[in-house]
Design a protein around this motif. Structure first.
Motif, mmCIF file in Angstrom:
data_model
loop_
_atom_site.group_PDB
_atom_site.id
_atom_site.type_symbol
_atom_site.label_atom_id
_atom_site.label_comp_id
_atom_site.label_asym_id
_atom_site.label_seq_id
_atom_site.Cartn_x
_atom_site.Cartn_y
_atom_site.Cartn_z
ATOM 1 N N VAL A 91 58.908 67.244 92.016
ATOM 2 C CA VAL A 91 59.690 68.436 91.610
ATOM 3 C C VAL A 91 60.759 67.744 90.737
ATOM 4 N N ILE A 92 61.012 68.397 89.544
ATOM 5 C CA ILE A 92 62.142 67.930 88.763
ATOM 6 C C ILE A 92 63.060 69.174 88.599
ATOM 7 N N THR A 93 64.613 68.856 88.909
ATOM 8 C CA THR A 93 65.299 70.041 88.662
ATOM 9 C C THR A 93 66.240 69.385 87.481
ATOM 10 N N ALA A 94 66.587 70.204 86.500
ATOM 11 C CA ALA A 94 67.197 69.765 85.297
ATOM 12 C C ALA A 94 67.819 70.785 84.540
ATOM 13 N N MET A 95 68.782 70.411 83.551
ATOM 14 C CA MET A 95 69.363 71.518 82.693
ATOM 15 C C MET A 95 68.132 71.780 81.407
ATOM 16 N N GLU A 96 68.297 72.852 80.727
ATOM 17 C CA GLU A 96 67.024 73.268 80.049
ATOM 18 C C GLU A 96 66.794 72.287 79.222
ATOM 19 N N SER A 97 67.737 71.522 78.502
ATOM 20 C CA SER A 97 67.638 70.878 77.417
ATOM 21 C C SER A 97 66.563 69.581 77.684
ATOM 22 N N ASP A 98 67.179 68.931 79.262
ATOM 23 C CA ASP A 98 66.215 68.037 79.596
ATOM 24 C C ASP A 98 64.942 68.617 80.201
ATOM 25 N N MET A 99 64.974 69.725 80.786
ATOM 26 C CA MET A 99 63.514 70.328 80.992
ATOM 27 C C MET A 99 62.554 70.340 79.853
ATOM 28 N N SER A 105 57.175 65.696 77.019
ATOM 29 C CA SER A 105 56.851 64.647 77.275
ATOM 30 C C SER A 105 55.559 64.371 78.272
ATOM 31 N N GLU A 106 55.345 65.830 78.676
ATOM 32 C CA GLU A 106 54.069 65.923 79.647
ATOM 33 C C GLU A 106 53.984 65.485 80.955
ATOM 34 N N TYR A 107 55.602 65.280 81.528
ATOM 35 C CA TYR A 107 55.927 64.882 82.765
ATOM 36 C C TYR A 107 55.790 66.430 83.799
ATOM 37 N N VAL A 108 55.982 67.171 83.084
ATOM 38 C CA VAL A 108 55.936 68.723 83.968
ATOM 39 C C VAL A 108 54.627 69.552 83.688
ATOM 40 N N ALA A 109 54.114 69.883 84.835
ATOM 41 C CA ALA A 109 52.785 70.750 84.479
ATOM 42 C C ALA A 109 52.877 72.234 84.502
ATOM 43 N N PRO A 110 51.803 72.881 83.850
ATOM 44 C CA PRO A 110 52.155 74.571 83.595
ATOM 45 C C PRO A 110 52.415 75.071 85.006
ATOM 46 N N LEU A 111 53.219 75.876 85.269
ATOM 47 C CA LEU A 111 53.348 76.686 86.499
ATOM 48 C C LEU A 111 51.934 77.377 86.994
ATOM 49 N N SER A 112 51.048 77.991 85.885
ATOM 50 C CA SER A 112 49.949 78.623 86.135
ATOM 51 C C SER A 112 48.972 77.467 86.941
ATOM 52 N N GLY A 138 47.889 73.038 73.146
ATOM 53 C CA GLY A 138 48.522 73.740 72.040
ATOM 54 C C GLY A 138 48.917 75.172 72.389
ATOM 55 N N LYS A 139 48.573 75.741 73.664
ATOM 56 C CA LYS A 139 48.776 76.875 74.173
ATOM 57 C C LYS A 139 49.946 77.102 74.630
ATOM 58 N N GLU A 140 50.437 78.294 74.614
ATOM 59 C CA GLU A 140 51.882 78.639 75.326
ATOM 60 C C GLU A 140 51.723 78.917 76.650
ATOM 61 N N LYS A 141 52.378 78.252 77.408
ATOM 62 C CA LYS A 141 52.210 78.387 78.797
ATOM 63 C C LYS A 141 53.538 78.488 79.626
ATOM 64 N N PRO A 142 53.603 79.067 80.834
ATOM 65 C CA PRO A 142 54.897 78.774 81.751
ATOM 66 C C PRO A 142 54.877 77.422 82.340
ATOM 67 N N PHE A 143 56.229 77.017 82.191
ATOM 68 C CA PHE A 143 56.424 75.704 82.724
ATOM 69 C C PHE A 143 57.512 75.277 83.872
ATOM 70 N N ALA A 144 58.611 76.163 83.700
ATOM 71 C CA ALA A 144 59.670 76.082 84.658
ATOM 72 C C ALA A 144 60.242 77.252 84.822
ATOM 73 N N ILE A 145 61.194 77.080 86.104
ATOM 74 C CA ILE A 145 61.853 78.604 86.498
ATOM 75 C C ILE A 145 63.185 78.433 86.514
ATOM 76 N N SER A 166 69.765 75.874 84.582
ATOM 77 C CA SER A 166 69.194 74.896 85.017
ATOM 78 C C SER A 166 67.626 75.176 85.494
ATOM 79 N N TYR A 167 66.774 74.129 85.649
ATOM 80 C CA TYR A 167 65.455 74.796 85.830
ATOM 81 C C TYR A 167 64.643 73.982 86.843
ATOM 82 N N ILE A 168 63.676 74.273 87.385
ATOM 83 C CA ILE A 168 62.786 73.463 88.295
ATOM 84 C C ILE A 168 61.243 73.385 87.725
ATOM 85 N N GLY A 169 60.819 72.210 87.833
ATOM 86 C CA GLY A 169 59.354 72.063 87.104
ATOM 87 C C GLY A 169 58.666 71.356 87.677
#
Length: 184
Positions: A91-99, A105-112, A138-145, A166-169
């Motif tokens: 799990v990564i927590t970071a500020m919006e620009s880093d997230m 960079s494909e480090y974070v998976a879609p929440l779905s 190429g599809k729009e998906k939910p990635f971070a909370i 800040s977000y969690i992914g």
């Protein structure tokens, strides 16, 4: 003699007898500095919230940068990448620009991939989800909370004073799905 016996006994206990900690889930706190005391308290609070007891524990690792210290910053980035690729970070927590960079960079998976549609709908109603284009299809998906109002993160001042949200992914790590979802 007593001192030598005590030190020797302590070393034997630490190395052979004491149960080794099992990483239930690795949590990266990226881009902000946390005092070690807050990291320990945050770890304990999350363990309690999840009902974990020894030897299981979450592992909270802080990755922060120092302005003007390029050598230090490169070392921190290397450590982050090492933990990421060695599958120690879940799990990564970071500020919006880093997230957003982590998503691109494909480090974070879609929440779905982890949350039900009902859970996502609840988060969407609260306006807490970052949607971005999935680099893989190429599809729009939910990635971070958004975690700006997280009780635990507020209590330990994790992203206090930061200008961005800040977000969690979720980092996709096989066999950790349930642990990751429990942490998120």
């Amino acid at each position: 003699m007593i001192f030598v016996t005590f030190v020797g006994g302590s070393m034997v206990y630490a190395m052979a007898i004491k149960p080794k900690t099992v990483n239930y889930a690795g949590i990266a706190v990226y881009g902000t500095h946390l005092p070690m005391e807050n990291i320990d308290k945050l770890t304990n609070e999350i363990n309690q919230s999840l009902g974990l007891s020894e030897p299981n524990s979450v592992t909270v690792t802080n990755y922060f940068f120092q302005e003007g210290d390029d050598l230090f910053n490169v070392d921190v980035e290397r450590k982050f990448i090492t933990y990421l690729y060695s599958l120690e970070t879940h799990v990564i927590t970071a500020m919006e620009s880093d997230m957003k960079t982590f998503i691109e960079s494909e480090y974070v998976a879609p929440l779905s991939d982890y949350l039900t549609q009902e859970e996502l709908d609840t988060l969407n109603k609260e306006g807490r989800v970052i949607y971005m284009t999935d680099p893989l299809d190429g599809k729009e998906k939910p990635f971070a909370i958004n975690i700006d109002n997280s009780r635990i993160f507020d209590e330990f001042q994790v992203f206090e004073g930061e200008e961005q949200s800040s977000y969690i992914g979720i980092v996709p790590v096989k066999d950790y799905d349930e642990n990751i979802k429990a942490v998120v």
